[in-house]
Design a protein around this motif. Structure first.
Motif, PDB file in Angstrom:
ATOM      1  N   LYS A 126      40.984  51.196 -96.347  1.00  0.00           N
ATOM      2  CA  LYS A 126      39.797  51.489 -95.542  1.00  0.00           C
ATOM      3  C   LYS A 126      38.552  50.902 -96.196  1.00  0.00           C
ATOM      4  O   LYS A 126      37.658  50.386 -95.503  1.00  0.00           O
ATOM      5  CB  LYS A 126      39.643  53.004 -95.387  1.00  0.00           C
ATOM      6  CG  LYS A 126      38.499  53.411 -94.465  1.00  0.00           C
ATOM      7  CD  LYS A 126      38.726  52.967 -93.032  1.00  0.00           C
ATOM      8  CE  LYS A 126      37.622  53.463 -92.116  1.00  0.00           C
ATOM      9  NZ  LYS A 126      37.847  53.095 -90.710  1.00  0.00           N
ATOM     10  N   ILE A 127      38.477  50.950 -97.498  1.00  0.00           N
ATOM     11  CA  ILE A 127      37.325  50.378 -98.218  1.00  0.00           C
ATOM     12  C   ILE A 127      37.256  48.879 -97.987  1.00  0.00           C
ATOM     13  O   ILE A 127      36.180  48.324 -97.740  1.00  0.00           O
ATOM     14  CB  ILE A 127      37.424  50.713 -99.718  1.00  0.00           C
ATOM     15  CG1 ILE A 127      37.150  52.210 -99.942  1.00  0.00           C
ATOM     16  CG2 ILE A 127      36.445  49.869-100.532  1.00  0.00           C
ATOM     17  CD1 ILE A 127      37.505  52.695-101.324  1.00  0.00           C
ATOM     18  N   SER A 172      30.542  55.052 -94.565  1.00  0.00           N
ATOM     19  CA  SER A 172      30.085  55.041 -95.955  1.00  0.00           C
ATOM     20  C   SER A 172      31.209  54.656 -96.912  1.00  0.00           C
ATOM     21  O   SER A 172      32.217  55.360 -97.029  1.00  0.00           O
ATOM     22  CB  SER A 172      29.522  56.413 -96.345  1.00  0.00           C
ATOM     23  OG  SER A 172      29.223  56.444 -97.722  1.00  0.00           O
ATOM     24  N   LEU A 173      31.022  53.547 -97.613  1.00  0.00           N
ATOM     25  CA  LEU A 173      31.983  53.128 -98.632  1.00  0.00           C
ATOM     26  C   LEU A 173      32.032  54.133 -99.777  1.00  0.00           C
ATOM     27  O   LEU A 173      33.094  54.419-100.332  1.00  0.00           O
ATOM     28  CB  LEU A 173      31.581  51.753 -99.183  1.00  0.00           C
ATOM     29  CG  LEU A 173      31.928  50.533 -98.344  1.00  0.00           C
ATOM     30  CD1 LEU A 173      31.155  49.329 -98.835  1.00  0.00           C
ATOM     31  CD2 LEU A 173      33.412  50.252 -98.430  1.00  0.00           C
ATOM     32  N   LYS A 174      30.874  54.653-100.118  1.00  0.00           N
ATOM     33  CA  LYS A 174      30.735  55.532-101.275  1.00  0.00           C
ATOM     34  C   LYS A 174      31.667  56.736-101.205  1.00  0.00           C
ATOM     35  O   LYS A 174      32.362  57.062-102.173  1.00  0.00           O
ATOM     36  CB  LYS A 174      29.281  55.990-101.358  1.00  0.00           C
ATOM     37  CG  LYS A 174      28.991  57.058-102.374  1.00  0.00           C
ATOM     38  CD  LYS A 174      27.534  57.459-102.218  1.00  0.00           C
ATOM     39  CE  LYS A 174      27.208  58.659-103.046  1.00  0.00           C
ATOM     40  NZ  LYS A 174      25.834  59.127-102.818  1.00  0.00           N
ATOM     41  N   TYR A 213      34.383  57.173 -99.397  1.00  0.00           N
ATOM     42  CA  TYR A 213      35.785  56.768 -99.480  1.00  0.00           C
ATOM     43  C   TYR A 213      36.175  56.466-100.928  1.00  0.00           C
ATOM     44  O   TYR A 213      37.272  56.816-101.379  1.00  0.00           O
ATOM     45  CB  TYR A 213      36.047  55.536 -98.614  1.00  0.00           C
ATOM     46  CG  TYR A 213      36.287  55.856 -97.153  1.00  0.00           C
ATOM     47  CD1 TYR A 213      37.509  56.367 -96.721  1.00  0.00           C
ATOM     48  CD2 TYR A 213      35.288  55.646 -96.203  1.00  0.00           C
ATOM     49  CE1 TYR A 213      37.736  56.662 -95.385  1.00  0.00           C
ATOM     50  CE2 TYR A 213      35.506  55.943 -94.867  1.00  0.00           C
ATOM     51  CZ  TYR A 213      36.725  56.452 -94.461  1.00  0.00           C
ATOM     52  OH  TYR A 213      36.943  56.748 -93.136  1.00  0.00           O
ATOM     53  N   ARG A 214      35.279  55.796-101.638  1.00  0.00           N
ATOM     54  CA  ARG A 214      35.572  55.485-103.050  1.00  0.00           C
ATOM     55  C   ARG A 214      35.762  56.763-103.860  1.00  0.00           C
ATOM     56  O   ARG A 214      36.677  56.870-104.676  1.00  0.00           O
ATOM     57  CB  ARG A 214      34.435  54.646-103.657  1.00  0.00           C
ATOM     58  CG  ARG A 214      34.391  53.206-103.181  1.00  0.00           C
ATOM     59  CD  ARG A 214      33.467  52.396-104.053  1.00  0.00           C
ATOM     60  NE  ARG A 214      33.334  51.025-103.585  1.00  0.00           N
ATOM     61  CZ  ARG A 214      32.256  50.553-102.965  1.00  0.00           C
ATOM     62  NH1 ARG A 214      31.220  51.350-102.746  1.00  0.00           N
ATOM     63  NH2 ARG A 214      32.196  49.292-102.568  1.00  0.00           N
ATOM     64  N   MET A 217      38.967  58.404-102.958  1.00  0.00           N
ATOM     65  CA  MET A 217      40.081  57.621-103.496  1.00  0.00           C
ATOM     66  C   MET A 217      40.320  57.961-104.964  1.00  0.00           C
ATOM     67  O   MET A 217      41.468  58.104-105.404  1.00  0.00           O
ATOM     68  CB  MET A 217      39.779  56.125-103.343  1.00  0.00           C
ATOM     69  CG  MET A 217      40.873  55.218-103.875  1.00  0.00           C
ATOM     70  SD  MET A 217      40.384  53.484-103.824  1.00  0.00           S
ATOM     71  CE  MET A 217      39.131  53.469-105.127  1.00  0.00           C
ATOM     72  N   ASP A 269      42.936  54.916 -98.544  1.00  0.00           N
ATOM     73  CA  ASP A 269      41.490  54.804 -98.753  1.00  0.00           C
ATOM     74  C   ASP A 269      41.111  53.433 -99.290  1.00  0.00           C
ATOM     75  O   ASP A 269      40.054  52.887 -98.939  1.00  0.00           O
ATOM     76  CB  ASP A 269      41.007  55.898 -99.714  1.00  0.00           C
ATOM     77  CG  ASP A 269      40.709  57.203 -98.983  1.00  0.00           C
ATOM     78  OD1 ASP A 269      40.850  57.238 -97.745  1.00  0.00           O
ATOM     79  OD2 ASP A 269      40.331  58.195 -99.647  1.00  0.00           O
ATOM     80  N   GLU A 270      41.959  52.856-100.131  1.00  0.00           N
ATOM     81  CA  GLU A 270      41.702  51.500-100.635  1.00  0.00           C
ATOM     82  C   GLU A 270      41.636  50.506 -99.479  1.00  0.00           C
ATOM     83  O   GLU A 270      40.744  49.642 -99.423  1.00  0.00           O
ATOM     84  CB  GLU A 270      42.799  51.086-101.613  1.00  0.00           C
ATOM     85  CG  GLU A 270      42.722  51.761-102.973  1.00  0.00           C
ATOM     86  CD  GLU A 270      43.899  51.395-103.862  1.00  0.00           C
ATOM     87  OE1 GLU A 270      44.828  50.713-103.367  1.00  0.00           O
ATOM     88  OE2 GLU A 270      43.902  51.796-105.034  1.00  0.00           O
ATOM     89  N   LEU A 303      35.967  48.288 -94.497  1.00  0.00           N
ATOM     90  CA  LEU A 303      34.527  48.544 -94.412  1.00  0.00           C
ATOM     91  C   LEU A 303      33.725  47.427 -95.075  1.00  0.00           C
ATOM     92  O   LEU A 303      32.636  47.076 -94.614  1.00  0.00           O
ATOM     93  CB  LEU A 303      34.190  49.882 -95.060  1.00  0.00           C
ATOM     94  CG  LEU A 303      34.595  51.132 -94.269  1.00  0.00           C
ATOM     95  CD1 LEU A 303      34.441  52.384 -95.118  1.00  0.00           C
ATOM     96  CD2 LEU A 303      33.755  51.261 -92.996  1.00  0.00           C
ATOM     97  N   GLN A 304      34.264  46.878 -96.145  1.00  0.00           N
ATOM     98  CA  GLN A 304      33.578  45.771 -96.813  1.00  0.00           C
ATOM     99  C   GLN A 304      33.529  44.535 -95.914  1.00  0.00           C
ATOM    100  O   GLN A 304      32.505  43.843 -95.858  1.00  0.00           O
ATOM    101  CB  GLN A 304      34.275  45.448 -98.135  1.00  0.00           C
ATOM    102  CG  GLN A 304      34.039  46.483 -99.220  1.00  0.00           C
ATOM    103  CD  GLN A 304      34.884  46.250-100.461  1.00  0.00           C
ATOM    104  OE1 GLN A 304      35.982  45.683-100.391  1.00  0.00           O
ATOM    105  NE2 GLN A 304      34.388  46.684-101.598  1.00  0.00           N
TER     106      GLN A 304
END
Length: 485
Positions: A310-311, A284-286, A288-289, A292, A307-308, A314-315
């Motif tokens: 990792k985002i 889940s991107l959400k 992590y955002r 972050m 976390d940035e 994931l993208q």
């Protein structure tokens, strides 16, 4: 909402009259996202249980049907229409929605007075993304049976999944008028109120659900979110704690509680809740955002940067998955994703993709030598040779010989390596090195003529292997590789 309307409603027993909703209690809250002011957090719902629909062999005239439709229909037409209807329902169970609409259309032609024929055809149209036809049929069913709560509920779900918030609210309200204890309609209407900023109305609906069903953790979760946005933080925490006591794996309760902690500037607790949400939903991107953001607020730049990154990862993965969703049998895309997984040290996921490539290329064997190349890179030489040999057995291809040749070369088996390189019609520095190695071997055994031939081949491919006085013009004019028996 990920449920298909036809899938939800095939086989549901429909009753006439107000309060006839037959939605199972297992229905979870419906989640709507990307709203202007607020985002509602809900649980992922369970699939609805299916039941075999009751057949009605004889249809009496519906009092709600317009007078012009109250024409006499002979018994044979009624029976034949019901047969078409049952076949249509069977097709829906099998996921053959286009065929289902055809059967239901025939049923309607023979007996246009049966509201459930329109209702089920409308549900099938909805899943086929034929929205205009779906609306016409669902509305027709409601006009014919204006007190059937299930029809309103289904149309409300349709509007809800198509962004028709106001229309969905009106239909859910109609369901609630017919059946005041409809917890599904109350919960979903509450969600829609929350997404449009009507938090007091949303709160009232969620509290009403809990009056009807005190152990509804979906309604508790939604209520906790509404309370948070009403700035009643202590009450929100209390409600969300109850959710997690009842179900420690309730994903969105951690998310909602994390948001409450964040608002209260209790960053360690917020980070702990978002971390738990990530553990439960690692893709889940959400989450992590959100974590972050808290790391940034808590002035933890290294963790924020992690976390940035990792985002971004994931993208990229989401982009690959999106492309594969459109062309799931594209072996090049699957290979690209496999290599992406490998670069991220996710070998298990990568091997699943390699297995998929093997499955899709059974006729050519290409998948085997692609997987063989991976084993070559990992220095698993026996596995590489085995995979390439499988590919060659299905269909001899230069690529398979080439990869297998490299594996033999790494094993020091120059003879077999050269045989494969020649079959692959390959010429490069590795091939030159192989000829040079065999030349030395021939020389040691006293086979000077063969040694000279191999040396000549090696130098012809890679002049740097020869003496400085080598005449490059003459070398270039010689055959690069001479046939070897």
């Amino acid at each position: 909402m990920n449920r298909q309307i036809a899938g939800m409603l095939v086989g549901l027993m429909l009753f006439s009259g107000c309060g006839s909703e037959s939605q199972p209690a297992s229905q979870k809250a419906v989640n709507t996202e990307n709203t202007a002011k607020t985002t509602v957090q809900t649980a992922v719902g369970n699939k609805l249980k299916k039941a075999v629909p009751e057949s009605v062999p004889h249809q009496k005239p519906d009092p709600a049907t317009p007078a012009h439709a109250q024409t006499t229909i002979d018994e044979a037409s009624i029976q034949k229409a019901e047969e078409f209807f049952l076949r249509g329902m069977e097709f829906q169970k099998q996921g053959k929605l286009a065929e289902s609409t055809q059967e239901l259309t025939m049923a309607i032609k023979l007996n246009p007075r049966v509201s459930r024929y329109y209702f089920h055809r409308g549900s099938a149209w909805a899943d086929l993304k034929q929205d205009a036809s779906a609306i016409v049929d669902l509305t027709k069913a409601i006009e014919m049976s204006p007190k059937n709560a299930q029809y309103y509920y289904t149309r409300a779900l349709f509007f809800m999944t198509r962004g028709g918030t106001e229309l969905a609210v009106k239909d859910f309200t109609k369901v609630i008028e017919c059946k005041p204890d409809s917890q599904q309609a109350l919960n979903n209407r509450g969600l829609l109120f929350a997404t449009t900023g009507k938090l007091k109305e949303a709160r009232a609906d969620f509290e009403r659900v809990l009056e009807i069903k005190p152990d509804s953790i979906d309604a508790m979760n939604n209520l906790g979110f509404a309370l948070m946005n009403l700035n009643e933080m202590d009450k929100a925490i209390e409600v969300l704690n109850k959710v997690l006591q009842k179900n420690p794996k309730y994903l969105n309760a951690y998310d909602n509680r994390g948001l409450v902690w964040q608002k209260r500037k209790e960053y360690d607790k917020a980070i702990a809740d978002f971390t738990k949400a990530i553990e439960l939903s690692p893709g889940s991107l959400k989450f992590y955002r959100q974590r972050m953001v808290v790391y940034q607020l808590a002035e933890q730049p290294e963790k924020q940067k992690a976390d940035e990154e990792k985002i971004i990862w994931l993208q990229k993965l989401a982009g690959l998955n999106e492309r594969l969703a459109k062309t799931p049998d594209d072996t090049e895309l699957i290979l690209e994703r496999a290599q992406f997984y490998l670069a991220s040290e996710m070998r298990e996921m990568a091997m699943k993709d390699y297995a998929k490539i093997v499955e899709l290329t059974q006729d050519t064997g290409r998948g085997y030598y692609i997987r063989g190349a991976l084993y070559l890179e990992e220095n698993k030489l026996d596995r590489c040779i085995q995979e390439c040999s499988r590919a060659i057995k299905i269909q001899p291809q230069p690529e398979a010989y080439s990869v297998r040749g490299d594996a033999f070369m790494k094993q020091g088996d120059v003879e077999h390596a050269l045989r494969d390189f020649e079959r692959a019609k390959r010429i490069d520095e590795i091939v030159a090195k192989a000829y040079l190695m065999r030349s030395k071997s021939f020389k040691e055994r006293g086979e000077h003529k063969k040694a000279a031939e191999d040396y000549e081949r090696a130098v012809a491919i890679d002049p740097s292997l020869g003496p400085g006085k080598l005449d490059e013009e003459k070398t270039a004019g010689k055959p690069v590789i001479r046939p070897i028996k």
